[in-house]
Motif scaffolding. Structure first.
Motif, PDB file in Angstrom:
ATOM      1  N   THR A 192     -72.329 -92.285  65.671  1.00 49.84           N
ATOM      2  CA  THR A 192     -71.250 -91.329  65.379  1.00 49.84           C
ATOM      3  C   THR A 192     -71.791 -89.910  65.255  1.00 49.84           C
ATOM      4  O   THR A 192     -71.203 -88.963  65.754  1.00 49.84           O
ATOM      5  CB  THR A 192     -70.528 -91.730  64.076  1.00 49.84           C
ATOM      6  N   ILE A 193     -72.926 -89.781  64.584  1.00 50.75           N
ATOM      7  CA  ILE A 193     -73.516 -88.448  64.378  1.00 50.75           C
ATOM      8  C   ILE A 193     -74.004 -87.864  65.707  1.00 50.75           C
ATOM      9  O   ILE A 193     -73.720 -86.717  66.039  1.00 50.75           O
ATOM     10  CB  ILE A 193     -74.677 -88.531  63.353  1.00 50.75           C
ATOM     11  N   ALA A 252     -68.412 -87.071  60.773  1.00 53.47           N
ATOM     12  CA  ALA A 252     -69.278 -88.180  61.179  1.00 53.47           C
ATOM     13  C   ALA A 252     -69.363 -89.161  60.015  1.00 53.47           C
ATOM     14  O   ALA A 252     -68.405 -89.327  59.268  1.00 53.47           O
ATOM     15  CB  ALA A 252     -70.650 -87.628  61.551  1.00 53.47           C
TER      16      ALA A 252
END
Length: 751
Positions: free
Chosen positions: A36-37, A183
């Motif tokens: 996600t990051i 995130a």
């Protein structure tokens, strides 16, 4: 048990592995968090794009939908993006594409949309089968040099194609268009800025790489939002936000008054804060209007067309426009806080919060890297071409021999290579030459091209060898972007302005947010409180819970502050508009404030900021306090009189005149000058009157010149002049003399 229900391997436990649940969850969640990051929520500092936006721009480039070509259906663009590059839902990709085209979301739109792409009211775009799009010049700048080995490519998710890891980014997109994303365990929020200002700051950084954030803020004074508005933060807080990479900006709507003649006016809001939905904002104001939270406002109308025009009609022509707007700024999203959290992927790998100078330096480093790579790519192309041109020249100088070898030899290529000392590429080029290029003119053109390319090669080599020349080239590129988006252009001019928030009186604003109505405040012995509508003079009709009775009742306005003093020496403040209505018995005061169970209400009254009071404990200690010092803004209240059991606060008397008369429970009275009492904000106080046993019964402040008055139980008035009071006059802490004749049996001045 059926055979098909057995686990693989026929039911033995060979294929079942015991796994520690905690470790498995940690590992999987960490993998999800990293994904996600890195690949979803955070933008890359170099091109300011998240993967989905980068893939949309790259897909459009591959499809050839440039600014000068026709628009293409968004369904085709989305299809290409999810088919080749971005294995996620079509709706999420289309939403990202729509946002890139909205001029109220993007300061410099990356996509030029045709059709319904949503609006500032929060209406969504039409489905992708109806809308069309193409790139804008911003997208072209972001891609500039992508076909010249400016950036690395990596295989796509199915390894059929390649996609860029980052775009060349000739446009300072991260700051220009901003970004926001959530995130796992981190978020980012960067508001848009003005490109002209970013370019100025970048050019200054090239000359002075150690420039401070304070210096850069001279070029970039703050965000420049697509929807305009007014930033009301001070310069210091803006510098602090840019230094740390964290902070926020208070943005207000832009408004002006419109004269209607005869002294009447209306307020026109022309710009609203960034990312505020206009329809929702108007709905909220209308709800507050119905709830009577905006007593200065009569009506609100939305007269917007292409531009924003919200009309606010004041209650009357005497209403102060600034006061009305201040009350709206407090209650609605006409004032909104735009957060700044410059959490970005540094070098495309490390998520971290960066300061303004770090973001710009990393963008410049990327531009330098792109320039070097493009130059080397061009150099390699020139070398290849020069090699071919060298071979062609040899052919022209020995044309008859070359023709003879080609005509007579079975394998002309190796013979040519051996005869004229040519490379494989040169021999191939000679063999692929067309007959029509054997003209006399062609030799001259080859020589000209050879010379031009040789000069260009020398220039590029000089550029790559000199750090100064590299930065000059980058400065020139940035200067071109600055020219294209200069403040003189329609797109480039600054939209958000800066202003100081007008210094308005907090109390006046608070009152402007409350409808002024008469009420009667009623507090019972057991500390139940309510506010009845209107001013009620006859309190005998009031009903209470069983075993409860009236403690105090007094008239007030809904805009008043009510001060409540307890026997424990604490003062609490409650707005009259916050009190429960007159239906039923009200609410227990202890629910509204943190009042100790062993304390009772001593008295309550309407706060008068001009007034002073005398406080006294039952034992006869007291002092003077300014009433504004008693106001408490929290549930906890304010300790103003220090008393410990069995002593407790007993009297609160307004200060007037120049003398104080004190009567004890022993029916002795003492009169002394008021100036003998100290003025304090908190304390035990000083002794007012000395008693052998018992305590104080009543206190009265009066002007000695007017004499001391009291009423007996029958309602008759008595007054003693200064001369008649001689025997009771003394200093504080005296024992006093027995009360004068006719003094009420209750021992109080009010009979």
């Amino acid at each position: 048990m059926g055979k098909e229900l057995l686990p693989p391997g026929g039911g033995d436990d060979d294929n079942i592995l015991p796994v520690d649940l905690k470790a498995a969850l940690e590992e999987r969640y960490l993998a999800y968090a990293l994904s996600t990051i890195m690949h979803r929520a955070l933008p890359d500092v170099r091109d300011g794009l998240k993967p989905v936006h980068r893939r949309i721009i790259h897909a459009m480039s591959e499809m050839g939908v440039r600014p000068n070509s026709a628009h293409k259906k968004c369904a085709r663009i989305v299809g290409d993006v999810i088919g080749k590059f971005h294995p996620h839902g079509d709706q999420s990709v289309y939403d990202a594409l729509v946002r890139l085209a909205q001029d109220f979301s993007q300061r410099y739109p990356v996509v030029d949309g045709q059709g319904n792409f949503g609006n500032i009211d929060g209406d969504s775009a039409a489905a992708y089968r109806y809308t069309e799009a193409r790139m804008t010049d911003v997208a072209v700048l972001l891609l500039e040099g992508i076909d010249q080995d400016a950036v690395d490519f990596r295989p796509t998710y199915n390894e059929e194609d390649e996609e860029p890891v980052v775009l060349p980014g000739a446009f300072p997109n991260l700051l220009a268009n901003g970004a926001s994303g959530i995130a796992v365990g981190m978020a980012t929020s960067i508001p848009p800025h003005n490109v002209h200002e970013i370019c100025d700051a970048a050019l200054h950084l090239i000359k002075h790489p150690d420039a401070t954030v304070e210096k850069l803020v001279e070029f970039i004074p703050g965000p420049d939002l697509p929807t305009g508005g007014v930033i009301i933060d001070g310069r210091d807080s803006i510098i602090d936000a840019y230094k740390t990479g964290r902070g926020g900006f208070r943005v207000r709507a832009k408004w002006q008054t419109e004269d209607l003649g005869r002294g009447g006016y209306q307020i026109i809001v022309t710009e609203i804060p960034f990312q505020v939905q206009k329809s929702r904002l108007i709905e909220k104001i209308a709800e507050l209007l119905i709830a009577r939270k905006l007593p200065l406002l009569e009506d609100i109308r939305d007269e917007s067309a292409e531009d924003v025009r919200v009309v606010l009609v004041p209650k009357s022509r005497t209403v102060d426009a600034t006061l009305l707007m201040e009350s709206l700024f407090r209650l609605t999203e006409l004032e909104s806080r735009i957060p700044l959290n410059m959490n970005v992927l540094s070098m495309g790998r490390i998520p971290r919060v960066m300061a303004l100078n770090e973001v710009l330096l990393e963008w410049l480093a990327h531009r330098k890297d792109v320039l070097i790579r493009r130059s080397k790519h061009r150099l390699a192309a020139i070398d290849r071409r020069l090699e071919i041109l060298g071979g062609l020249l040899v052919a022209y100088l020995n044309l008859d021999e070359v023709i003879r070898i080609i005509r007579e030899e079975d394998e002309p290529k190796p013979v040519l290579m051996a005869r004229f000392n040519l490379t494989d590429i040169q021999a191939e080029a000679i063999l692929n030459m067309r007959l029509r290029s054997l003209r006399k003119l062609e030799e001259f053109e080859i020589r000209t091209e050879f010379d031009q390319l040789s000069k260009e090669k020398a220039d590029i080599e000089a550029l790559l060898a000199s750090e100064d020349k590299l930065w000059q080239a980058i400065s020139w590129e940035i200067g071109e972007v600055k020219k294209k988006y200069a403040k003189a252009t329609e797109l480039g001019k600054r939209r958000t302005i800066f202003a100081e928030a007008p210094q308005a009186d907090d109390d006046a604003i608070s009152q402007a947010m409350i409808e002024k109505e008469p009420v009667t405040i009623v507090i019972s012995e057991k500390a139940w409180i309510r506010a009845l509508k209107g001013h009620i003079s006859d309190t005998s009709t009031l009903s209470f819970k069983e075993g409860d009775a009236l403690k105090v009742a007094f008239p007030a306005q809904t805009t008043d502050k009510i001060l409540i003093v307890t026997t424990g020496g604490k003062a609490y403040t409650i707005g009259a508009d916050k009190l429960p209505g007159g239906r039923g018995h009200g609410e227990p005061l202890r629910v509204m404030v943190d009042m100790e169970n062993d304390q009772d209400v001593l008295t309550a009254f309407v706060h008068d900021p001009q007034r002073k009071l005398v406080l006294s404990s039952a034992a006869g200690n007291g002092f003077v306090i300014v009433e504004t010092e008693m106001v408490a803004n929290t549930r906890k209240g304010k300790q103003i009189m220090n008393v410990s059991m069995p002593d407790e606060a007993k009297l609160v008397v307004p200060v007037k005149g120049d003398h104080v008369a004190v009567v004890g429970e022993n029916r002795k009275m003492l009169v002394f000058p008021l100036n003998q009492l100290p003025e304090m904000t908190r304390g035990k106080g000083v002794r007012l009157q000395r008693y052998k046993d018992g305590g104080v019964a009543d206190i009265k402040c009066f002007a000695i010149a007017d004499g001391l008055s009291w009423e007996d139980s029958a309602g008759r008035s008595f007054t003693r002049t200064k001369d008649e009071l001689i025997e009771w006059l003394g200093d504080r802490a005296g024992a006093g003399r027995t009360v004068p004749k006719g003094f009420p049996k209750s021992g109080r001045f009010t009979g």
